[in-house]
Every structure is written in structure tokens, then in C-alpha cells.
Design a protein around this motif. Structure first.
Motif, mmCIF file in Angstrom:
data_model
loop_
_atom_site.group_PDB
_atom_site.id
_atom_site.type_symbol
_atom_site.label_atom_id
_atom_site.label_comp_id
_atom_site.label_asym_id
_atom_site.label_seq_id
_atom_site.Cartn_x
_atom_site.Cartn_y
_atom_site.Cartn_z
ATOM 1 N N ARG A 121 1.072 6.508 -7.311
ATOM 2 C CA ARG A 121 -0.063 7.322 -7.466
ATOM 3 C C ARG A 121 0.508 8.693 -7.166
ATOM 4 N NH1 ARG A 121 -2.900 3.361 -4.693
ATOM 5 N NH2 ARG A 121 -2.719 4.406 -2.818
ATOM 6 N N GLU A 122 1.171 9.004 -6.344
ATOM 7 C CA GLU A 122 1.585 10.409 -6.224
ATOM 8 C C GLU A 122 2.699 10.912 -7.492
ATOM 9 O OE1 GLU A 122 2.286 13.646 -2.787
ATOM 10 O OE2 GLU A 122 2.962 11.362 -2.147
ATOM 11 N N ILE A 123 3.339 9.580 -7.928
ATOM 12 C CA ILE A 123 4.436 10.241 -8.956
ATOM 13 C C ILE A 123 3.581 10.496 -10.339
ATOM 14 C CG2 ILE A 123 6.270 9.046 -10.381
ATOM 15 C CD1 ILE A 123 7.215 7.558 -7.862
ATOM 16 N N LEU A 124 2.622 9.474 -10.446
ATOM 17 C CA LEU A 124 1.596 9.677 -11.716
ATOM 18 C C LEU A 124 0.866 10.855 -11.806
ATOM 19 C CD1 LEU A 124 0.505 6.066 -12.229
ATOM 20 C CD2 LEU A 124 1.851 7.421 -13.772
ATOM 21 N N ARG A 125 0.333 11.307 -10.322
ATOM 22 C CA ARG A 125 -0.376 12.240 -10.191
ATOM 23 C C ARG A 125 0.396 13.768 -10.825
ATOM 24 N NH1 ARG A 125 -0.716 16.485 -6.605
ATOM 25 N NH2 ARG A 125 0.735 15.488 -5.225
ATOM 26 N N LEU A 126 1.603 13.829 -10.430
ATOM 27 C CA LEU A 126 2.453 14.909 -11.040
ATOM 28 C C LEU A 126 3.162 14.880 -12.250
ATOM 29 C CD1 LEU A 126 4.289 15.435 -7.481
ATOM 30 C CD2 LEU A 126 2.586 16.855 -8.140
ATOM 31 N N ALA A 127 3.509 13.542 -12.506
ATOM 32 C CA ALA A 127 4.341 13.457 -13.723
ATOM 33 C C ALA A 127 3.437 13.479 -15.031
ATOM 34 C CB ALA A 127 5.005 11.949 -13.885
ATOM 35 N N ARG A 159 14.516 5.901 -4.466
ATOM 36 C CA ARG A 159 14.519 4.732 -5.031
ATOM 37 C C ARG A 159 13.293 4.433 -5.999
ATOM 38 N NH1 ARG A 159 18.715 2.615 -1.842
ATOM 39 N NH2 ARG A 159 20.260 4.426 -2.036
ATOM 40 N N ARG A 160 12.139 4.725 -5.431
ATOM 41 C CA ARG A 160 10.868 4.415 -6.147
ATOM 42 C C ARG A 160 11.110 4.933 -7.557
ATOM 43 N NH1 ARG A 160 8.256 -0.062 -6.868
ATOM 44 N NH2 ARG A 160 6.325 0.122 -7.974
ATOM 45 N N ALA A 212 9.878 14.395 -9.371
ATOM 46 C CA ALA A 212 11.050 14.255 -8.573
ATOM 47 C C ALA A 212 11.549 15.451 -7.791
ATOM 48 C CB ALA A 212 12.369 13.650 -9.096
ATOM 49 N N GLN A 213 11.595 16.476 -8.611
ATOM 50 C CA GLN A 213 11.912 17.619 -8.132
ATOM 51 C C GLN A 213 10.872 18.166 -6.689
ATOM 52 O OE1 GLN A 213 12.055 20.833 -11.087
ATOM 53 N NE2 GLN A 213 13.285 19.519 -12.634
ATOM 54 N N ALA A 214 9.361 18.161 -7.241
ATOM 55 C CA ALA A 214 8.711 18.516 -6.457
ATOM 56 C C ALA A 214 8.396 17.437 -5.070
ATOM 57 C CB ALA A 214 7.225 18.490 -7.006
ATOM 58 N N ARG A 242 0.770 -1.208 -0.006
ATOM 59 C CA ARG A 242 0.086 0.144 -0.036
ATOM 60 C C ARG A 242 0.805 1.314 -0.050
ATOM 61 N NH1 ARG A 242 -4.284 -0.154 4.604
ATOM 62 N NH2 ARG A 242 -4.621 1.840 3.616
ATOM 63 N N TRP A 243 2.071 1.287 0.759
ATOM 64 C CA TRP A 243 3.064 2.392 0.833
ATOM 65 C C TRP A 243 3.475 2.556 -0.641
ATOM 66 C CZ3 TRP A 243 4.332 6.533 3.190
ATOM 67 C CH2 TRP A 243 5.981 6.988 2.766
ATOM 68 N N VAL A 244 3.985 1.590 -1.309
ATOM 69 C CA VAL A 244 4.458 1.776 -2.536
ATOM 70 C C VAL A 244 3.450 2.228 -3.828
ATOM 71 C CG1 VAL A 244 5.626 0.442 -4.555
ATOM 72 C CG2 VAL A 244 6.411 -0.123 -2.171
#
Length: 440
Positions: free
Chosen positions: A12-18, A310-311, A289-291, A5-7
Motif C-alpha cells: 500500500r505504501e509503495i502504491l501510495r507513492l508510485a 526486496r519487496r 524506492a528513493q523516498a 499484513r506486513w507485506v
């Protein structure tokens, strides 16, 4: 919370921004493509003029990309520390810096436009059109830089959707306005320059309104703050150096390719067009990654920073692998769009294989670059960039001296990216970049 769930939450957060960042990034070349299509029907001299003037303009704006990257890092840190007012104040300082720098560069561009265009040694008719296009476009430089800074503020606030919406709207408006001015009012290439400058201004104003609204809501000061502006400028210097090393490497790549013959340079042009497009796709993860890095370090969460880094490295690796497979696997579909010459096709196929092989490595490089920018580690990035460039220069020139050919040149360019990877991974493994707090 379970690890899965953590990963999943990280993904989801990476995709939300990317994802929105990717759409916004792609909008810039699409706008240039629309301008090219509209101007191309005016005549060959006008299209050539756009190529020359556009190169000058993109170089000016490209060097100032620190306005977005540096602002993203600084704002995200303060958001992570819970200082929303300070984050918006930092963003306002970035906007003022963009305006001041934009005015200076615009004036310089108008005055020195003939010299900048003549440096490319174009024919007289092309030079005349190019100077006209560049001078009119220079009036839009302040807006372009403000757009960069405002985009950086919103990314730092973990909002990449608003820049995406503005970018899409600007592209649509650009097509309509350019058609009206170029063909409706018969302003020729000047109409295209004017239309694009007006659209850039409208886009910049739209994002500034969003930032100013947030600043007022949090009680941040809107007037210029000289120490804050100077701090933003100082923070940007290492990122300028880092950007210049990347552009120098690409210029050297193009210079050597041009010296290898017509077939080689034609294959190189097509391959690099796709390499650049894929770089935008991978750079979207770097923006995330910056944000995320800036926010985590601002909150003092070193473990979280390590985990998300790392993710994102895995995201960069696998995204690069997918891009590489698509680049190679779909070549039979897209190569015929660009050339029917069998010699160019054979050469291009060999170059594309090399470019595809390097894509997974490129994905990790872009991600780590974004991580260290988010951490405010610009000084190391500048030093590492210079070191990579110094090692790459003799490598690229040896291809020319030994007549190694275009495929060897692309292996050499991959060597440049490999050196960058080694310097970035070495830094990521250490702790010197993990500086926590609202400011670095």
C-alpha cells in the motif's frame, strides 16, 4: 503483526507513492505532445524546429534531474531521523541551488542558442524558428529546475500527490495558453515557447509555495545557506555522471539505428517511443524506492530497508513483465497508428519482441537504481554507469561494423541493461550502501 499484513502494508505504501508519481512523470511527455500538436498545424518547419529545440532543452533539464533525485534522498533521510526542520532546510538549499544553476544555464542558452541549434545542421528556416523557440524557452529554465527541486523535496516528505495535482493542472493550462498565444494572438512558434515557459513558472511557484509554507511551519531558515547549497551541489555530481552515462547509451543506440537504413530507424523510433513510456511507468516505482529507502535509513532501520527493497524488486519484476506483455500483446492495436509500411511493421514486430523480453529486467534495474539513489549511494551508481557504458560501446558498434541489423542492436542495448542489473544486484547484496542516520 503477521507477515501477510506486513507485506500488504508495504504494498500500500509503495502504491501510495508510485501511482501519483507515475501520473506526474507522464505529464511531461504529454505536455510536449500537446505542443507538437499545436505547432504542427503552423507548418512543417515549425514542427521540425520544435524537435530540434526541444532536444536541446530536454538535454539541459535532463542532466539536472539530480535536483529532484538528490533532494528526495537527503530530505527523506532527515524525515526518517525525525528531523523535520532539517529536512525542510535541506530542501530550501536545493531550491536555491536550482535557482542559481537555472539562471546560469538560461543565460548560456540565450547566448549560445544559435550554436546549439546549428549543431544539428537544420535548414535555414528551421534553424530560425528553433533559435526563437529555444531562446524564449530558456527564460523558463530556472522555473523548470526549481520545479525539479521542489518535487524532490515533496517526494522526500513522502508526498507525491501534490506534484501530481500541479502537473495535471499545468498540462491543462499549457493547452489553453498555447492555443491563445499561438492562434489567438498569432505569435506563431514564439507563442508556444512563451506559453510553456509561463506554465512551467506557475507550476514551479505553486510547489515552492507548498515547500516554503512547510519550512515556515517547522521554523526552517529560508535565506540562502552557502555551505548547504555547496553540499547539495557536491551530492549531485555523481548523479550527473550517472545520468550522462544513460543518455550516452541512448544517443549511441539512436546513432547506430540511424546508420542502419530508413526502415530500421523508423522501426527504432516507434519502439523507443514505447520503451521510453514504459520506462516512466517503471520509474514511478523507483521514485517510491528513493523516498522509502531514504526514510528507512534515516530512521536507522536496516532490516526494514532490506525488506522494502526486496519487496520493491518483486514489484519491479512483475510490473516489467506486465509492461512487456502489453508491449507485445497489443502491437496489432497501436502499430497501425504509426506506420502502414509493411517492411517497417515486420521490422518493428521483431524489435518489439526483444524490447518486451527485456522489460522484467528493466523493472528491477529501475527499482534498484532508485533504492541506491535513496540511500545516497551516488558514487557507486556513477562508477557502475561508466563501467556499463564502456562495455556497451563496443557491443553497439559491433552491430554497425558487422551489419547485424536493428534487432541485434536492441539485443545489444538489452546487454547494457543487463550489465547495469549485475552491478546493482551486486551492490544490493552487500552492506556498504546501508549507511544509516540523518546524513550519509
Amino acid at each position: 503483526m503477521s507477515r501477510r499484513r506486513w507485506v500488504g502494508g508495504q504494498d500500500r505504501e509503495i502504491l501510495r507513492l508510485a501511482v501519483p508519481a507515475f501520473v506526474a512523470l507522464v505529464s511531461e511527455p504529454l505536455m510536449l505532445l500537446a505542443d507538437s500538436a499545436i505547432i504542427g498545424h503552423l507548418g512543417t518547419p515549425q514542427l521540425a524546429a520544435l524537435g530540434v529545440a526541444g532536444t536541446v532543452l530536454q538535454t539541459i533539464v535532463g542532466i539536472c534531474v539530480f535536483l529532484a533525485y538528490g533532494t528526495t534522498s537527503a530530505v527523506a533521510r532527515r524525515i526518517g531521523a525525525g528531523d523535520h526542520r532539517g529536512a525542510l532546510a535541506q530542501g530550501i538549499d536545493g531550491l536555491w541551488l536550482a535557482l542559481l544553476l537555472g539562471v546560469v544555464l538560461a543565460l548560456a542558452g540565450v547566448v549560445f542558442a544559435p550554436q546549439a541549434i546549428n549543431a544539428f545542421n537544420p535548414s535555414p528556416d528551421v534553424a530560425e524558428y528553433a533559435v526563437t523557440y529555444l531562446r524564449i524557452s530558456c527564460f523558463g529554465i530556472p522555473s523548470m529546475l526549481i520545479l525539479l527541486a521542489a518535487t524532490g523535496v515533496l517526494r522526500g516528505l513522502q508526498d507525491t500527490k501534490t506534484p501530481m495535482v500541479v502537473a495535471i493542472s499545468a498540462n491543462l493550462l499549457n493547452i489553453v495558453l498555447n492555443l491563445l498565444l499561438v492562434y489567438g494572438l498569432h505569435l506563431d512558434i514564439a507563442g508556444s515557447a512563451l506559453g510553456t515557459a509561463l506554465v512551467q513558472t506557475a507550476a514551479g511557484v505553486a510547489l515552492v509555495v507548498v515547500v516554503v509554507r512547510g519550512a515556515r511551519r517547522d521554523g526552517a531558515k529560508l535565506t540562502p545557506d552557502l555551505p548547504g547549497i555547496l553540499a547539495s551541489a557536491q551530492m549531485g555530481v555523481p548523479l550527473i555522471v550517472r545520468t550522462l552515462t544513460l543518455r550516452a547509451a541512448i544517443i549511441l543506440l539512436t546513432f547506430v539505428a540511424t546508420s542502419l537504413g530508413t526502415t530500421s530507424v523508423a522501426a527504432h523510433q516507434v519502439a523507443f517511443t514505447f520503451w521510453n513510456f514504459l520506462a516512466l511507468a517503471l520509474d514511478a516505482i523507483a521514485i517510491a524506492a528513493q523516498a522509502l529507502t531514504g526514510r528507512a535509513l534515516g530512521a536507522g532501520d536496516v532490516a526494514g530497508t532490506r525488506s522494502i527493497t526486496r519487496r520493491m524488486m518483486w514489484w519491479g519484476l512483475w510490473s516489467g513483465a506486465v509492461c512487456g506483455l502489453a508491449l507485445w500483446g497489443l502491437r496489432a492495436v497501436y502499430v497501425p497508428w504509426f506506420t502502414a509500411d509493411p517492411d517497417v511493421r515486420r521490422t518493428l514486430a521483431a524489435v518489439l519482441l526483444v524490447a518486451a523480453i527485456w522489460q522484467p529486467l528493466n523493472g528491477v534495474v529501475f527499482v534498484l537504481d532508485g533504492v541506491l539513489i535513496g540511500a545516497g549511494d551516488g558514487r557507486y551508481l556513477a562508477i557502475a554507469g561508466v563501467a556499463a557504458l564502456l562495455l556497451y560501446i563496443p557491443l553497439a558498434l559491433s552491430v554497425l561494423w558487422l551489419d547485424g541489423g536493428i534487432v541485434a542492436l536492441w539485443w545489444a542495448f538489452g546487454g547494457f541493461m543487463l550489465v547495469r542489473l549485475l552491478t546493482l544486484v551486486t551492490r544490493e547484496r552487500g552492506d556498504a550502501w546501508l549507511v544509516t542516520g540523518a546524513t550519509r
